[in-house]
Design a protein around this motif. Structure first.
Motif, PDB file in Angstrom:
ATOM      1  N   GLY A 178       0.648  -1.243  -0.068  1.00 32.64           N
ATOM      2  CA  GLY A 178       0.072   0.021   0.070  1.00 32.64           C
ATOM      3  C   GLY A 178       0.872   1.332  -0.075  1.00 32.64           C
ATOM      4  O   GLY A 178       0.559   2.118  -0.840  1.00 32.64           O
ATOM      5  N   LEU A 182       0.796   3.549  -3.387  1.00 28.58           N
ATOM      6  CA  LEU A 182      -0.216   4.557  -3.223  1.00 28.58           C
ATOM      7  C   LEU A 182       0.099   5.669  -2.824  1.00 28.58           C
ATOM      8  O   LEU A 182      -0.473   6.880  -2.925  1.00 28.58           O
ATOM      9  N   THR A 183       1.498   5.879  -2.368  1.00 25.63           N
ATOM     10  CA  THR A 183       1.889   7.134  -1.861  1.00 25.63           C
ATOM     11  C   THR A 183       1.816   8.256  -2.911  1.00 25.63           C
ATOM     12  O   THR A 183       1.631   9.486  -2.581  1.00 25.63           O
ATOM     13  N   LEU A 186      -1.837   9.088  -2.588  1.00 19.62           N
ATOM     14  CA  LEU A 186      -2.393   9.596  -1.583  1.00 19.62           C
ATOM     15  C   LEU A 186      -1.669  10.301  -0.498  1.00 19.62           C
ATOM     16  O   LEU A 186      -1.889  10.821   0.420  1.00 19.62           O
ATOM     17  N   SER A 190      -1.548   7.158   2.233  1.00 28.33           N
ATOM     18  CA  SER A 190      -1.410   5.687   1.950  1.00 28.33           C
ATOM     19  C   SER A 190      -1.422   4.834   2.824  1.00 28.33           C
ATOM     20  O   SER A 190      -1.720   3.645   3.122  1.00 28.33           O
TER      21      SER A 190
END
Length: 520
Positions: A178, A182-183, A186, A190
């Motif tokens: 994640g 996802l960083t 988000l 994340s």
């Protein structure tokens, strides 16, 4: 024949726990590496580590303490007596009351998270705002793994250790992937979403495994023919002690937040490295020794209690002492090779290694203290163990404050922790001397002396390595350095095994036979 079969089962359970814990710790290090690479040792990283530490500490109240002290013995007794219906009903009761406790905590974290983080930290307004956004996600994670702790406790009561200890791997995998992927979309959130998904996966996996034994999640409020009151009573006493540990952890992270930037992250990462050998070996031995100690006490078998306690202490020492020596001398190398990449610099790795070394100095004595606490629990001395826990944590906080005032910096935190355990270890040994007196146990002294002598070659080799003052690791995390570290670690392991063979120190045998004890 029955004793031999039981010993074989407990040994297999220990090995299953050890292998699962090793996998969990390794994934924990990978997780720390990913977080360090993505967020570095920045102010954002400090907020993430600080905020995540809040539910991580509450886990001791709603998960670890309940399982270790009350749930496993209660369910094991019901199942042993053939009261499966009572076991199913007790499960429903505990899940219902756990939900009643946790749902308000999630709501409070959503509405008052900012005020709480501002109160317990020294962060600026932007950091407090980020922490307030993260906290509700982390608290839902707490709710999921706390329910999962009940599931895992019942699984262990059915002697299903493997699935109980495999479930945490799902959380680590979720965070690793994640945060890594996802960083960019988000940012720091994340970590929030990855934690939420990981917690739900961990709890769901345990529940699916438990359904095979007939357990179902459904509300229940009436006690019926279950031992609910004794379970809640034991749980409540342990919660008081765990609550004090939570307060100490919060104070520790507060002290860390008052030091130089990156200190919170350095301390958190040092804890991960320390918990890798400690968690692997201590869990493998203590998880199966507590039921044996409890059974021996219930049957009035004082010699059996003493034998199990002695064997556990010797085995903890034989595993943790060489681990501590090797990791102490390779602390800088290990941290740099694992974490020093991306935004995590050499200076950050040096600060982490500095915080790690005091932990390692006290690793063995800390395990002795924890083992004697379990001896007290096995004899139903919950109130006394809670008082001792309060005293130990009070001394820890006082020493941290003194050391920081003396200007000792980040080493104040692990050093105070280790010294407080040593002080209370002596008091604990005296208090439980009617159950087991280590000072009068000649077999214990012989066993420990043999382990100490066997570790002299390991210490000499580590000192010889340190005399070269090598700097190969300073380039950080890359394949070359990883291979060098593996080669050095392999050499250390060879010396360890050869030395233990020469001095006849056994490994991975936490349940020695009476015959072996008599030959110590």
């Amino acid at each position: 024949m029955q004793d031999s079969t039981q010993s074989s089962k407990t040994a297999k359970s220990s090995i299953a726990i050890m292998l699962s814990t090793i996998a969990s710790r390794l994934l924990g290090i990978v997780k720390a590496r990913v977080l360090s690479s993505v967020f570095g040792a920045s102010g954002v990283a400090d907020v993430i580590n600080f905020t995540f530490n809040i539910p991580n500490n509450f886990r001791k109240l709603f998960a670890e303490g309940a399982v270790n002290s009350a749930l496993i013995p209660a369910f094991s007794s019901l199942l042993g007596l053939g009261k499966k219906r009572s076991s199913l009903h007790l499960f429903s009761l505990l899940c219902t009351y756990q939900a009643i406790l946790l749902i308000p905590l999630v709501l409070l974290s959503y509405f008052f998270g900012g005020q709480f983080i501002s109160l317990i930290s020294d962060f600026d307004s932007a950091q407090v705002a980020l922490g307030a956004k993260l906290l509700p996600f982390f608290m839902i994670y707490l709710a999921a793994i706390s329910m999962g702790a009940i599931f895992n406790g019942v699984l262990q009561s059915h002697h299903n250790f493997l699935h109980a200890y495999l479930s945490p791997l799902l959380f680590s995998l979720s965070v690793i992937f994640g945060v890594q992927y996802l960083t960019p979309y988000l940012g720091a959130m994340s970590m929030a979403w990855a934690t939420l998904v990981g917690g739900l996966l961990q709890g769901s996996y345990s529940y699916l495994m438990l359904r095979r034994y007939g357990y179902r999640l459904k509300p229940a409020f009436k006690q019926g023919d279950t031992p609910l009151k004794p379970v809640i009573g034991a749980w409540s006493l342990v919660v008081l002690g765990m609550g004090m540990q939570v307060v100490t952890q919060l104070v520790t992270y507060h002290f860390a937040s008052t030091l130089s930037e990156g200190s919170v992250t350095a301390f958190a990462n040092a804890t991960i490295f320390y918990q890798t050998p400690y968690g692997v070996f201590f869990n493998a031995i203590s998880a199966v020794s507590l039921p044996l100690l409890s059974r021996a006490f219930a049957l009035g078998q004082s010699k059996e209690m003493q034998r199990h306690t002695r064997s556990s202490i010797i085995q903890l020492t034989s595993l943790l002492l060489p681990s501590g020596i090797i990791l102490f001398f390779l602390s800088q190398e290990s941290v740099s090779v694992v974490l020093q990449t991306g935004n995590y610099t050499l200076a950050d790795a040096q600060l982490t290694a500095l915080a790690l070394r005091p932990f390692l100095l006290f690793m063995v004595t800390t395990s002795w203290y924890a083992m004697l606490i379990r001896l007290g629990y096995s004899a139903n001395r919950y109130a006394l163990m809670t008082k001792i826990t309060f005293i130990q944590n009070g001394i820890d906080i006082l020493l941290m404050w003194i050391f920081i005032k003396l200007g000792w910096g980040i080493i104040s935190l692990p050093l105070a922790n280790g010294i407080s355990y040593v002080v209370l270890l002596g008091f604990l040994s005296y208090t439980l001397r009617d159950l087991y007196n280590p000072l009068k146990d000649k077999l214990l002294k012989r066993g420990l002396l043999r382990v100490l002598v066997a570790n002299i070659p390991i210490l000499v080799c580590c000192l010889f390595y340190a005399s070269f003052h090598m700097t190969w690791y300073q380039s950080g995390s890359n394949l070359r350095n990883f291979l060098i570290l593996c080669l050095i670690a392999l050499g250390s392991l060879v010396v360890w095994l050869l030395s233990y063979t020469v001095f006849k120190v056994e490994l991975l045998n936490p349940f020695r036979s009476k015959k072996h004890d008599s030959n110590l």
